[in-house]
Design an enzyme around this catalytic site. Sequence first.
Site, PDB file in Angstrom:
ATOM      1  N   ASN A   1       0.869  -1.184   0.000  1.00  0.00           N
ATOM      2  CA  ASN A   1       0.000   0.000   0.000  1.00  0.00           C
ATOM      3  C   ASN A   1       0.906   1.234   0.000  1.00  0.00           C
ATOM      4  O   ASN A   1       1.487   1.575   1.015  1.00  0.00           O
ATOM      5  CB  ASN A   1      -0.887  -0.045   1.260  1.00  0.00           C
ATOM      6  CG  ASN A   1      -1.713   1.213   1.430  1.00  0.00           C
ATOM      7  OD1 ASN A   1      -1.828   2.031   0.518  1.00  0.00           O
ATOM      8  ND2 ASN A   1      -2.317   1.363   2.605  1.00  0.00           N
TER       9      ASN A   1
ATOM     10  N   LYS B   1       0.064   4.273  -0.344  1.00  0.00           N
ATOM     11  CA  LYS B   1      -0.593   5.461   0.238  1.00  0.00           C
ATOM     12  C   LYS B   1      -0.370   6.683  -0.668  1.00  0.00           C
ATOM     13  O   LYS B   1      -0.269   6.527  -1.878  1.00  0.00           O
ATOM     14  CB  LYS B   1      -0.103   5.689   1.673  1.00  0.00           C
ATOM     15  CG  LYS B   1      -0.256   4.419   2.530  1.00  0.00           C
ATOM     16  CD  LYS B   1      -0.058   4.656   3.989  1.00  0.00           C
ATOM     17  CE  LYS B   1      -0.232   3.324   4.733  1.00  0.00           C
ATOM     18  NZ  LYS B   1      -0.120   3.439   6.156  1.00  0.00           N
TER      19      LYS B   1
ATOM     20  N   HIS C   1      -9.609   1.279   5.008  1.00  0.00           N
ATOM     21  CA  HIS C   1      -8.337   1.461   5.718  1.00  0.00           C
ATOM     22  C   HIS C   1      -8.556   2.411   6.894  1.00  0.00           C
ATOM     23  O   HIS C   1      -9.337   3.354   6.799  1.00  0.00           O
ATOM     24  CB  HIS C   1      -7.284   2.022   4.753  1.00  0.00           C
ATOM     25  CG  HIS C   1      -5.905   1.986   5.332  1.00  0.00           C
ATOM     26  ND1 HIS C   1      -5.471   2.914   6.241  1.00  0.00           N
ATOM     27  CD2 HIS C   1      -4.885   1.106   5.165  1.00  0.00           C
ATOM     28  CE1 HIS C   1      -4.233   2.608   6.601  1.00  0.00           C
ATOM     29  NE2 HIS C   1      -3.852   1.519   5.961  1.00  0.00           N
TER      30      HIS C   1
ATOM     31  N   GLU D   1      -6.918   4.787   7.976  1.00  0.00           N
ATOM     32  CA  GLU D   1      -6.674   6.209   7.662  1.00  0.00           C
ATOM     33  C   GLU D   1      -7.900   6.820   7.006  1.00  0.00           C
ATOM     34  O   GLU D   1      -8.204   8.002   7.203  1.00  0.00           O
ATOM     35  CB  GLU D   1      -5.421   6.345   6.778  1.00  0.00           C
ATOM     36  CG  GLU D   1      -4.156   6.094   7.595  1.00  0.00           C
ATOM     37  CD  GLU D   1      -2.982   5.529   6.817  1.00  0.00           C
ATOM     38  OE1 GLU D   1      -3.000   5.581   5.571  1.00  0.00           O
ATOM     39  OE2 GLU D   1      -2.047   5.034   7.469  1.00  0.00           O
TER      40      GLU D   1
ATOM     41  N   GLU E   1      -5.517  -4.911  10.865  1.00  0.00           N
ATOM     42  CA  GLU E   1      -4.516  -3.863  11.039  1.00  0.00           C
ATOM     43  C   GLU E   1      -4.792  -3.088  12.322  1.00  0.00           C
ATOM     44  O   GLU E   1      -5.587  -2.142  12.320  1.00  0.00           O
ATOM     45  CB  GLU E   1      -4.577  -2.886   9.862  1.00  0.00           C
ATOM     46  CG  GLU E   1      -4.215  -3.484   8.529  1.00  0.00           C
ATOM     47  CD  GLU E   1      -3.600  -2.429   7.616  1.00  0.00           C
ATOM     48  OE1 GLU E   1      -2.454  -2.620   7.218  1.00  0.00           O
ATOM     49  OE2 GLU E   1      -4.257  -1.417   7.343  1.00  0.00           O
TER      50      GLU E   1
ATOM     51  N   GLY F   1       2.379   2.280  10.879  1.00  0.00           N
ATOM     52  CA  GLY F   1       3.359   3.350  10.717  1.00  0.00           C
ATOM     53  C   GLY F   1       4.076   3.741  12.006  1.00  0.00           C
ATOM     54  O   GLY F   1       4.732   4.765  12.066  1.00  0.00           O
TER      55      GLY F   1
ATOM     56  N   SER G   1       3.291  -2.022  10.493  1.00  0.00           N
ATOM     57  CA  SER G   1       4.742  -2.077  10.713  1.00  0.00           C
ATOM     58  C   SER G   1       5.369  -3.428  10.378  1.00  0.00           C
ATOM     59  O   SER G   1       6.292  -3.878  11.056  1.00  0.00           O
ATOM     60  CB  SER G   1       5.082  -1.657  12.145  1.00  0.00           C
ATOM     61  OG  SER G   1       4.699  -0.309  12.360  1.00  0.00           O
TER      62      SER G   1
END
Length: 254
Positions: A9, A11, A98, A100, A170, A176, A216
């Site tokens: 991904n 992003k 996701h 985010e 996730e 991250g 991560s």
Amino acid sequence: MRRPLIVGNWKMNKTIQEAIQTINDLKTLVTDIANINNIDIVICPAYTALYAVKHAIAHSRLMLGAQNIFWQENGAFTGEISTSMIKDLGCSYVIVGHSERRQYFKETDSDINKKILVSLNKNITPILCIGESLQNRVDKLTFNIIKTQLEHALANVKSNQITSVIIAYEPIWAIGTGQTATPFQAQEVHLFIRKFCEDKYGYNIADKMRIIYGGSVNSENISDLMKETDIDGGLIGGASLQAKSFTQLIKNLK
Ligand code: PGA
């Protein structure tokens, strides 16, 4: 035996030129991977690079995915992109829900369900992302959160469609941050997800479903995660941006 799946991904990163360069490097590097034919690899660039990447991955083992879609087919929805449009761009996968997008763009479970249904109807494999926040984990709400997210996202998904859904666990606190879930923590949730699917769709179907882990993941922690029975691959952010680190990660899959 479930086929391992690794999804990169990217992003909101990479210009068209940078995306093409990374794919060209990746295509050369992955030829060294002995069991490459037994692994599915999907790259999800930004929308702007999809067309270029579609051409760059031609005649390779890499597949293409988008990072999001809207559920309407066309019309007055400024800034949005439909499943037919990403299909036109050569995508066979799409990331849905996701964290985010849930956090910054206020996507709800009901939005996510519509996106799952529309992508299944267009034969695009949705990668459904679910996961708890750090506070949820501290409050021992992880399984409640996962259950609620699954119930909503998979509403009206039929048993003949569900094996086409990839579920990505996730944990938000691991994305991250460099703080991966331990293989034990991840396996515990993956097993819970598979059991949820077993209750809803039966053992034979749940057993075939691919449940991947994200947060991560890198070339050092991937192999311990993959040793767990219910972890079938990874959704990789940071470590997918450089062809070298991404190839190393795939090499270490085992
Ligand atoms: P990360 O991102 O690998 O950089 O933690 C994973 C993701 O957001 O899918």
